[in-house]
Design a protein around this motif. Structure first.
Motif, mmCIF file in Angstrom:
data_model
loop_
_atom_site.group_PDB
_atom_site.id
_atom_site.type_symbol
_atom_site.label_atom_id
_atom_site.label_comp_id
_atom_site.label_asym_id
_atom_site.label_seq_id
_atom_site.Cartn_x
_atom_site.Cartn_y
_atom_site.Cartn_z
ATOM 1 N N LEU A 118 0.835 -1.200 0.000
ATOM 2 C CA LEU A 118 0.000 0.000 0.000
ATOM 3 C C LEU A 118 0.871 1.251 0.000
ATOM 4 O O LEU A 118 0.565 2.228 -0.697
ATOM 5 C CB LEU A 118 -0.928 0.007 1.217
ATOM 6 C CG LEU A 118 -1.981 -1.108 1.315
ATOM 7 C CD1 LEU A 118 -2.888 -0.854 2.518
ATOM 8 C CD2 LEU A 118 -2.802 -1.221 0.039
ATOM 9 N N TRP B 116 -5.976 0.879 3.760
ATOM 10 C CA TRP B 116 -6.296 1.177 2.370
ATOM 11 C C TRP B 116 -5.418 2.273 1.791
ATOM 12 O O TRP B 116 -4.764 3.026 2.509
ATOM 13 C CB TRP B 116 -7.763 1.573 2.218
ATOM 14 C CG TRP B 116 -8.247 2.644 3.162
ATOM 15 C CD1 TRP B 116 -8.853 2.460 4.373
ATOM 16 C CD2 TRP B 116 -8.176 4.072 2.972
ATOM 17 N NE1 TRP B 116 -9.177 3.671 4.941
ATOM 18 C CE2 TRP B 116 -8.766 4.679 4.107
ATOM 19 C CE3 TRP B 116 -7.682 4.881 1.956
ATOM 20 C CZ2 TRP B 116 -8.883 6.061 4.256
ATOM 21 C CZ3 TRP B 116 -7.787 6.272 2.108
ATOM 22 C CH2 TRP B 116 -8.381 6.845 3.239
ATOM 23 N N VAL B 117 -5.423 2.323 0.475
ATOM 24 C CA VAL B 117 -4.809 3.405 -0.280
ATOM 25 C C VAL B 117 -5.792 3.793 -1.379
ATOM 26 O O VAL B 117 -6.500 2.936 -1.918
ATOM 27 C CB VAL B 117 -3.447 2.987 -0.883
ATOM 28 C CG1 VAL B 117 -3.601 1.875 -1.903
ATOM 29 C CG2 VAL B 117 -2.735 4.166 -1.531
ATOM 30 N N LEU C 16 -3.353 7.545 1.803
ATOM 31 C CA LEU C 16 -2.970 6.336 2.527
ATOM 32 C C LEU C 16 -3.597 6.390 3.917
ATOM 33 O O LEU C 16 -3.509 7.412 4.600
ATOM 34 C CB LEU C 16 -1.442 6.258 2.645
ATOM 35 C CG LEU C 16 -0.847 5.004 3.286
ATOM 36 C CD1 LEU C 16 -1.149 3.767 2.431
ATOM 37 C CD2 LEU C 16 0.665 5.166 3.456
#
Length: 423
Positions: free
Chosen positions: A46, A157-158, A177
Motif C-alpha cells: 500500500l 487502504w490506499v 494512505l
C-alpha cells in the motif's frame, strides 16, 4: 499525520490498452504484488502505491507509456483484474476504476466488508469523502474521472484518483494512505501529482483550519443568500495575501515528448542493471539462459523488475528507465518484446510458486540482481541510451516485438519498407 510527498506533471493521452498487453499487465502486476507482499507485507505494498514516483515506474515497467496519465488508469485496471483471483490468498482487494466503475466503489467496499469482516460501510463513507475532498476542498482546476480504492482484509487502504484539465491537456493524480490518517479535512494527502496551475483553493491545508471554521460560522449566522450578496460586493477589491509557500517537495516532471531521451534516464543506474544481469545471470539463471537469443535479455528485464520490488523510494526519480525493461505499447522507447515479457512473468511466477512451498532460492536470486545493481552502478560502464535503444529496436523482431502499430518485421523488411503492419 499523513502528509504530502511530491508532485508531477502528467500529459493527457488518449487511446486504449490493447488486449495483448492488458492481459500481460494484469499477470505481471499480480506477480510483482505477490513478491512485494512475500518480502515486505501488505502494508508495504500500500505504501508503494501511495508513492507517486514508484507508481509511475511500476506502470512503465509494465509496458505502458512511461510519461502519460494513462498509466494511472491502466495500472489500477491491471491490478483489479490480476489481483481479483488472488484476493482471498493475499487479502488485497481493488475497487473502483474509471468513470462509472468509480461510482461503484462504495457498493464494492460494502460487499467485501460483509465477506471478509471489516466495516465496509465506514470505508464506503471514506471513499466518498476522499473523492469530495479532492473535487471540492482542493479546487485546482482538475475534474476527477478515476477513483481506485485498494483495501486489505484488516481495513487498511490506499486511494489513487486522478483528475484532468482539458485546457492545459494535463492530469493530476492524488494519492491517499490510511496509515497515520487522523483527519480527512486537514492535510490528509500522502502526495498530489501535477503541475502548479496557478492559485489553488485548498481547504485541507493545515493553515486553512480557521477558514473552515469561519465558513461554517458564516453559513450559520448569515445564510447563503447574504453570503452571496457580500461576495458580490467584495468582488474586484483585490485578493487576500497568499499564504506562505509550503515546504519544498520533490517534483516529478513528466515531459510532453513521447520518446525516451538521455535526460530522462539516470544512465549509471541503467549500466548497473546491465552489469548485474551479466554478472548474476549465468550464476543464478543458468537454465533460463539455455533459451537462444532471449534468456540473457530477460535477465536484464528481471533486474529492473527486481528494483521495482526491492528498491528504495529514491530509486524511482526517473520512471523512463523502467520503460527499458519491456518497451512501450506506442513503440517508445521500442516495441514491447513479448517473448521477453512472457519469460519475465514465467520466471517470477515460478519463483513465487517455489516460495509458497518454502523454497525461496529463486526469489532470492531476483533480490540478488537488485543488490548487485546497486553495487555495480558506481563503476559499471555501457552503451549510451540512444545506442541501447537502437540495438533493442534492431533485435525487436527476434524478441517478438509488438506495438499498437503491429508486429515488428525482420530488420531487412523494416529497412526496405516491406514489413507487415498487421496486429
Amino acid at each position: 499525520m499523513a502528509r504530502r510527498a511530491g508532485s508531477a506533471d502528467l500529459p493527457l493521452h488518449s487511446g486504449r490498452v490493447p488486449a495483448w498487453l492488458g492481459s500481460r499487465m494484469a499477470r505481471l502486476g499480480a506477480v510483482v504484488t505477490e513478491a512485494i507482499v512475500h518480502h515486505y507485507g501488505r502494508e508495504e505494498f500500500l505504501r508503494r502505491l501511495a508513492h507517486p514516483f514508484w507508481f509511475q515506474s511500476f506502470g512503465a515497467v509494465m509496458g505502458m507509456d512511461w510519461h502519460s496519465s494513462g498509466i494511472t488508469t491502466s495500472v489500477i485496471g491491471a491490478l483489479k483484474r490480476g489481483l481479483g483471483p488472488l484476493s482471498g490468498e493475499l487479502g488485497i482487494h481493488v475497487c473502483g476504476g474509471r468513470g462509472s466503475h468509480s461510482r461503484k466503489t462504495p457498493q464494492e467496499l460494502t460487499a467485501i466488508g460483509e465477506r471478509v469482516g471489516f466495516d465496509g460501510e465506514m470505508l464506503a463513507k471514506a471513499s466518498r469523502l476522499v473523492a469530495k475532498v479532492d473535487s471540492a476542498a482542493v479546487q485546482d482546476g482538475f475534474d476527477l474521472y478515476l477513483h481506485g480504492f485498494i483495501v486489505t482484509d484488516d481495513g487498511k487502504w490506499v486511494v489513487v484518483q486522478q483528475g484532468m484539465n482539458g485546457e492545459s491537456r494535463l492530469a493530476r493524480r492524488y494519492h491517499w494512505l490510511s496509515e497515520d490518517l487522523k483527519s480527512f479535512v486537514e492535510a490528509p494527502h500522502v502526495a498530489i501529482d501535477g503541475k502548479n496551475q496557478g492559485e489553488i483553493v485548498n481547504l485541507t491545508d493545515r493553515r486553512a483550519e480557521a477558514s473552515r471554521r469561519g465558513q461554517l460560522d458564516l453559513l450559520r449566522d448569515l445564510g447563503p443568500d447574504r453570503i452571496a450578496r457580500e461576495a458580490a460586493t467584495l468582488d474586484g477589491r483585490g485578493k487576500t495575501p497568499a499564504p506562505p509557500e509550503a515546504p519544498f517537495l520533490p517534483h516529478l516532471v513528466m515531459p510532453a515528448h513521447h520518446d525516451v531521451r538521455p535526460k530522462d534516464v539516470m544512465i549509471r543506474r541503467l549500466h548497473g542493471a546491465l552489469a548485474a544481469a551479466a554478472d548474476r545471470g549465468p550464476a543464478d539463471f543458468s537454465e533460463l539462459l539455455l533459451v537462444p537469443g532471449v534468456g540473457a535479455r530477460t535477465v536484464r528485464s528481471l533486474a529492473m523488475v527486481a528494483e521495482v520490488v526491492h528498491g528504495a523510494p529514491c530509486r524511482f526519480a526517473d520512471p523512463a528507465r523502467f520503460s527499458l525493461a519491456h518497451g512501450g505499447k506506442d513503440r517508445h522507447p521500442y516495441p514491447v518484446p513479448l517473448k521477453v515479457y512472457d519469460e519475465t512473468i514465467g520466471v517470477l511466477k515460478s519463483a513465487i510458486g517455489q516460495a509458497k512451498l518454502g523454497n525461496d532460492e529463486r526469489l532470492d536470486a531476483i533480490r540478488r540482481l537488485d543488490d548487485q545493481t546497486r553495487r555495480l552502478e558506481r563503476t559499471a560502464t555501457g552503451p549510451s541510451l540512444p545506442a541501447f535503444i537502437t540495438d533493442e529496436r534492431r533485435r525487436s523482431h527476434d524478441y517478438g516485438g509488438r506495438s499498437v502499430f503491429g508486429w515488428e518485421p525482420p530488420p531487412a523488411e523494416a529497412e526496405d519498407g516491406t514489413g507487415s503492419a498487421g496486429s
